[in-house]
Write an enzyme that holds these catalytic residues in place. Sequence first.
Site, short mmCIF file in Angstrom:
data_model
loop_
_atom_site.label_atom_id
_atom_site.label_comp_id
_atom_site.label_asym_id
_atom_site.label_seq_id
_atom_site.Cartn_x
_atom_site.Cartn_y
_atom_site.Cartn_z
N ALA A 92 19.95 1.23 9.19
CA ALA A 92 18.71 1.21 9.65
C ALA A 92 18.43 2.66 10.56
CB ALA A 92 18.63 0.09 10.84
N ARG A 93 19.38 3.12 11.28
CA ARG A 93 19.40 4.27 11.97
C ARG A 93 19.24 5.52 11.21
NH1 ARG A 93 25.27 3.33 14.88
NH2 ARG A 93 26.61 3.84 13.30
N ARG A 122 22.30 -0.35 13.40
CA ARG A 122 22.60 -0.06 12.01
C ARG A 122 22.55 -1.04 10.72
NH1 ARG A 122 27.48 2.87 9.86
NH2 ARG A 122 28.79 1.35 8.21
N TYR A 153 25.50 10.53 8.41
CA TYR A 153 25.37 12.15 8.18
C TYR A 153 26.73 12.40 7.76
CZ TYR A 153 27.74 11.91 12.74
OH TYR A 153 28.45 11.50 13.69
N TYR A 213 37.59 7.35 4.40
CA TYR A 213 38.56 6.51 4.68
C TYR A 213 38.32 5.33 3.82
CZ TYR A 213 35.36 3.45 7.44
OH TYR A 213 34.40 2.62 8.02
N GLU A 224 25.92 11.79 1.46
CA GLU A 224 25.57 11.65 3.07
C GLU A 224 24.82 13.07 3.52
OE1 GLU A 224 28.02 8.27 4.17
OE2 GLU A 224 26.35 9.62 5.20
#
Length: 613
Positions: A190-191, A245, A322, A372, A395
């Site tokens: 969402a963010r 999020r 990001y 990760y 990203e």
Amino acid sequence: MLFEMWISIITSWILFTYSYANKNFYKGHELIRVLPKTNEHLQLIRYFEDNYGVDRWSEVLQINRDIKMSLPQKQVSKIKKLCKQHGIDVTILNNDLDELIKKSDYISKQHKNRTRRSIKDRIPHHLTDYLTYQQIFLFLNEQHNRSLSSKNFTSLFSIGKTYENRSIWAIRIGKPSARRNIIMDCGIHAREFISPSTCLYMIDKLIDEVNNRRPSILSIFNIYIIPLLNPDGYEYAQTERRMWRKNRSPNSYYYGLNPNCMGVDLNRNFGYHWMENGASTNPCSETYAGPRPDSELETQSLQKFIKKSSQRWDAYLTFHSYGQYWIYPWGFALHMPDDYIELKRKAQIGSEALKRVNGTSYKIGSAANLLYESAGGSDDWAKGVGQIKYVYTVELRPSDDMNDAHAHFAFMLPSTFIEPVGQETYVGVKEFLRSLITSRRQKSSSKNIYEIPPRFVSYSPVEGSVSYSEGSSMNLSCRAFAVPSANITWIYRDKNKQSKTIHYGEDVYISSLQSSDSGSYECIASNNFHASISRSFYVTIQYSPRVMILNDKMTSDVHETVIVKCHVCSIPEVIQINWLRHDQMIMDVNILIKTQTIDHYQCSESTMEIVVC
């Protein structure tokens, strides 16, 4: 006009609601950087996420890699104390997250006002604002209606509904000749506002391209774009909590007890190696994977569309922020797919093209090795279950490098970045798709390389000569089709024929034009297999007259003739020059206009005359 007024009213209301709803929620939240040095440190960071409401911003979770985290105000001292006890170095990046959010919002607002003041033409709202869910729907309708309906170039449809009953919209863009299919999505978290904006930018550019009668990738590919996969979470992040999020589905027992315990991380919910690692069973965690695999309506909608569509998918790209990564599977484990070399090679093609636009560098690798191990991602599912060959998570900006000037904005990237991020991503994606055309033809042809010489498919302005006013802005564009794909280089030549390379990429944008920007701008397209082609634009910058007197003090004898020189520069050329003596027009003079204006003037018997050009 009414449409624009309505959009403006909605935007103002959303900004007001956002400011009110987010007021003080993140007051006192601290943004810190930690450097884990052992596996114990990594486990402690995961513990913070599950039990203290810590929001880990960095996608990276590795030893000796910087990790950025947001700490709730009530937990700040406790978490710092635990870090100190376990030998984890802590650096405070910002001691009030609320102020950082407001700073980003202020920069966005200033950019919007400045842009609309400096350019008379209407600026598309998707380039200056992070649109609301409703505005995105209106934008998609507008773009769909902008295409030629008789040609069936686009279709707009919903792939499903959310818990709060919002439609998940998708748009198809492609010409009737297109037989291959690409799917892209944005906004799963969402963010990450820059993600949906980037999809909207690409939709706008692809509609321009599909309406063009010349050959393009849309003659080969149908491109399906879902600009907002998580509309419930996105709307909540815009109006209630900027850093939200997850989606907004309730979680039974926890519902109503703690607002953090709402929702599921959709990018941990896909049922391919679900919950094996990198996800949480705690509903209050930002990486909560859901009560079961594929539990969420958004997850199911995407899966059904990919599996039940009659199309055979060539590629799936999902856009996040990001970090500036172009990554491929697997995320659930450190080992890589059998075709990882080919996946990496295609990612390099896209990222190198992206870099040529604004110099933005992307790291390339598999998700687990570069970041990760985390299971339940849409990319792993698309590769493992959907059987799509080319699968990537991109990203977007900003970089997660702490030395990057904009890294501190993270998910709150100001709207000033909408256009440059969209522009470079569009170029990178197109180059990636062109490489898929080459791959298919290489396999089906007996020749080693299928070659098509460069040819221009569009350029702007259409005329070879164009004028702009001093202080305004200029956008030149030049697009070419070739196999292998063409690289675009821009050369500038001034009036003295001095030349220099000024840009790599399809578009050149110059703001605050000066008279010195006049000259020839040449677009050169080359793919190293054929002779290059070029297109030149001659740009003239118009400016008001500038007067220069070579000698402002002269002496002569009475009745002697003197020559007073007055240089006048302007574009367009001056059509009238007047001379004044003591504020009175001089009528009895001989005026010669050549490269300069020369006045033959006879002195009177006065001791001093003042002559003004």
